[in-house]
Design a protein around this motif. Structure first.
Motif, PDB file in Angstrom:
ATOM      1  N   UNK A   1       0.873  -1.260  -0.023  1.00  0.00           N
ATOM      2  CA  UNK A   1      -0.050  -0.168  -0.208  1.00  0.00           C
ATOM      3  C   UNK A   1       0.837   1.351  -0.050  1.00  0.00           C
ATOM      4  N   UNK A   2       1.836   1.276   0.636  1.00  0.00           N
ATOM      5  CA  UNK A   2       2.748   2.662   0.846  1.00  0.00           C
ATOM      6  C   UNK A   2       3.481   2.759  -0.487  1.00  0.00           C
ATOM      7  N   UNK A   3       3.418   1.827  -1.307  1.00  0.00           N
ATOM      8  CA  UNK A   3       4.234   2.050  -2.721  1.00  0.00           C
ATOM      9  C   UNK A   3       3.328   2.090  -3.811  1.00  0.00           C
ATOM     10  N   UNK A   4       1.828   2.239  -3.461  1.00  0.00           N
ATOM     11  CA  UNK A   4       0.924   2.530  -4.573  1.00  0.00           C
ATOM     12  C   UNK A   4       0.393   3.968  -4.511  1.00  0.00           C
ATOM     13  N   UNK A   5      -0.214   4.360  -5.708  1.00  0.00           N
ATOM     14  CA  UNK A   5      -0.648   5.767  -5.753  1.00  0.00           C
ATOM     15  C   UNK A   5      -1.930   5.840  -5.209  1.00  0.00           C
ATOM     16  N   UNK A   6      -2.691   7.004  -4.988  1.00  0.00           N
ATOM     17  CA  UNK A   6      -3.855   7.200  -4.462  1.00  0.00           C
ATOM     18  C   UNK A   6      -5.170   6.238  -5.206  1.00  0.00           C
ATOM     19  N   UNK A   7      -5.757   5.568  -4.357  1.00  0.00           N
ATOM     20  CA  UNK A   7      -6.749   4.663  -5.013  1.00  0.00           C
ATOM     21  C   UNK A   7      -6.104   3.626  -5.754  1.00  0.00           C
ATOM     22  N   UNK A   8      -4.688   3.537  -6.006  1.00  0.00           N
ATOM     23  CA  UNK A   8      -4.276   2.355  -6.824  1.00  0.00           C
ATOM     24  C   UNK A   8      -4.520   1.042  -6.245  1.00  0.00           C
ATOM     25  N   UNK A   9      -4.935  -0.153  -7.238  1.00  0.00           N
ATOM     26  CA  UNK A   9      -4.915  -1.426  -6.888  1.00  0.00           C
ATOM     27  C   UNK A   9      -3.679  -2.215  -7.313  1.00  0.00           C
ATOM     28  N   UNK A  10      -3.662  -2.261  -8.346  1.00  0.00           N
ATOM     29  CA  UNK A  10      -2.443  -3.021  -8.987  1.00  0.00           C
ATOM     30  C   UNK A  10      -2.358  -2.825 -10.600  1.00  0.00           C
ATOM     31  N   UNK A  11      -1.649  -3.508 -10.941  1.00  0.00           N
ATOM     32  CA  UNK A  11      -1.523  -3.393 -12.642  1.00  0.00           C
ATOM     33  C   UNK A  11      -1.022  -4.405 -13.268  1.00  0.00           C
ATOM     34  N   UNK A  12      -1.350  -4.482 -14.714  1.00  0.00           N
ATOM     35  CA  UNK A  12      -1.053  -5.701 -15.778  1.00  0.00           C
ATOM     36  C   UNK A  12       0.369  -5.429 -16.216  1.00  0.00           C
ATOM     37  N   UNK A  13       1.212  -6.349 -16.038  1.00  0.00           N
ATOM     38  CA  UNK A  13       2.372  -6.131 -16.780  1.00  0.00           C
ATOM     39  C   UNK A  13       2.411  -7.004 -18.189  1.00  0.00           C
ATOM     40  N   UNK A  14       2.673  -6.466 -19.518  1.00  0.00           N
ATOM     41  CA  UNK A  14       2.402  -7.211 -20.818  1.00  0.00           C
ATOM     42  C   UNK A  14       3.930  -7.233 -21.410  1.00  0.00           C
ATOM     43  N   UNK A  15       4.105  -8.451 -21.957  1.00  0.00           N
ATOM     44  CA  UNK A  15       5.523  -8.662 -22.523  1.00  0.00           C
ATOM     45  C   UNK A  15       5.163  -9.246 -23.914  1.00  0.00           C
ATOM     46  N   UNK A  16       6.405  -9.251 -24.771  1.00  0.00           N
ATOM     47  CA  UNK A  16       6.525  -9.756 -26.129  1.00  0.00           C
ATOM     48  C   UNK A  16       7.786 -11.019 -25.536  1.00  0.00           C
ATOM     49  N   UNK A  17       7.493 -12.099 -26.287  1.00  0.00           N
ATOM     50  CA  UNK A  17       8.637 -13.074 -26.185  1.00  0.00           C
ATOM     51  C   UNK A  17       9.999 -12.580 -26.681  1.00  0.00           C
ATOM     52  N   UNK A  18      11.232 -12.915 -26.018  1.00  0.00           N
ATOM     53  CA  UNK A  18      12.554 -12.448 -26.500  1.00  0.00           C
ATOM     54  C   UNK A  18      12.504 -13.222 -28.027  1.00  0.00           C
ATOM     55  N   UNK A  19      11.986 -14.244 -28.398  1.00  0.00           N
ATOM     56  CA  UNK A  19      12.205 -14.849 -29.650  1.00  0.00           C
ATOM     57  C   UNK A  19      11.885 -13.857 -30.952  1.00  0.00           C
ATOM     58  N   UNK A  20      10.654 -12.897 -30.504  1.00  0.00           N
ATOM     59  CA  UNK A  20      10.382 -12.129 -31.314  1.00  0.00           C
ATOM     60  C   UNK A  20      11.442 -10.840 -31.985  1.00  0.00           C
ATOM     61  N   UNK A  21      12.436 -10.944 -31.194  1.00  0.00           N
ATOM     62  CA  UNK A  21      13.665 -10.109 -31.462  1.00  0.00           C
ATOM     63  C   UNK A  21      14.880 -10.814 -31.830  1.00  0.00           C
ATOM     64  N   UNK A  22      14.724 -12.121 -32.781  1.00  0.00           N
ATOM     65  CA  UNK A  22      15.858 -12.708 -32.996  1.00  0.00           C
ATOM     66  C   UNK A  22      16.952 -12.094 -33.642  1.00  0.00           C
ATOM     67  N   UNK A  23      18.144 -12.161 -33.205  1.00  0.00           N
ATOM     68  CA  UNK A  23      19.375 -11.529 -33.929  1.00  0.00           C
ATOM     69  C   UNK A  23      19.609 -10.109 -33.649  1.00  0.00           C
ATOM     70  N   UNK A  24      18.715  -9.629 -32.468  1.00  0.00           N
ATOM     71  CA  UNK A  24      19.011  -8.319 -31.812  1.00  0.00           C
ATOM     72  C   UNK A  24      19.718  -8.478 -30.497  1.00  0.00           C
TER      73      UNK A  24
END
Length: 213
Positions: A74-97
């Protein structure tokens, strides 16, 4: 009103994504269960801070893109903040980089963080954030490389196998409907990174933009 199974292909443009996003939201409201409520553990289990929901993350079987939901203390959240969704692409989408930074722990998921979407205690989305690399222990790729692959972030079926249906489709449509903001967010992230470092503990959230449709 019951939600029917979302079908492929993904919406072809922002307007189509927005229309589907609103349709899914309306159907969820008709069922009396918000997006976040579909992710939270059912009583008598408790929702605990830092834990990933669902356990092991929600991974799309086709694209390998993924999401998870969690909350900070709670002490690390903003006012009225509950939580958040993190979204990711797979590393395989960046092959060769070559990543700008790699995870600092063994067994880290081979993923690239795209964005997180914060929700308030009423279950409504409030703002997008881009975090520093050490926060999610990701393989850090430049903003432009991620932007070039945003069309591949299909999470339509992510979570379905764990009984959390429609959440991945909603998140996919939200990212498509807010494409301009996501691109802007990632570029702002890189601008902030230039002033710190991927492991600079002085900076956790590098960029933030309001959720707007």
């Amino acid at each position: 009103m019951r939600i029917t199974r979302a079908v492929v292909p993904l919406p072809s443009d922002r307007d189509a994504a927005l229309a589907e996003l609103l349709a899914i939201s309306e159907a969820m409201a008709g069922e009396g269960r918000s997006l976040v409520e579909r992710v939270l553990p059912a009583p008598p289990k408790d929702f605990t801070q830092w834990s990933h929901y669902p356990e092991g993350d929600a991974i799309d079987p086709d694209s390998r893109a993924r999401w998870f939901y969690h909350a900070h203390p709670p002490e690390e959240r903003g006012p009225k903040e509950h939580g958040h969704f993190h979204m990711f692409l797979p590393l395989s989408a960046f092959a060769g980089m070559e990543p700008l930074a790699v995870p600092n722990k063994d067994g880290a998921a081979r993923v690239v963080h795209v964005a997180a979407l914060c929700f308030d205690t009423d279950g409504l989305p409030t703002h997008w954030i881009a975090t520093n690399q050490w926060v999610t222990e990701e393989y850090l790729l430049p903003a432009e490389a991620i932007i070039a692959r945003l069309d591949g972030i299909d999470m339509s079926q992510a979570g379905d196998a764990k009984g959390i249906v429609h959440v991945g489709r909603w998140l996919t449509c939200a990212m498509a409907a807010c494409r301009d903001d996501i691109e802007n967010l990632l570029r702002r992230r890189d601008e902030a990174l230039a002033k710190t470092s991927p492991r600079g503990r002085d900076a956790e959230v590098l960029a933030s933009l309001p959720f707007r449709l």
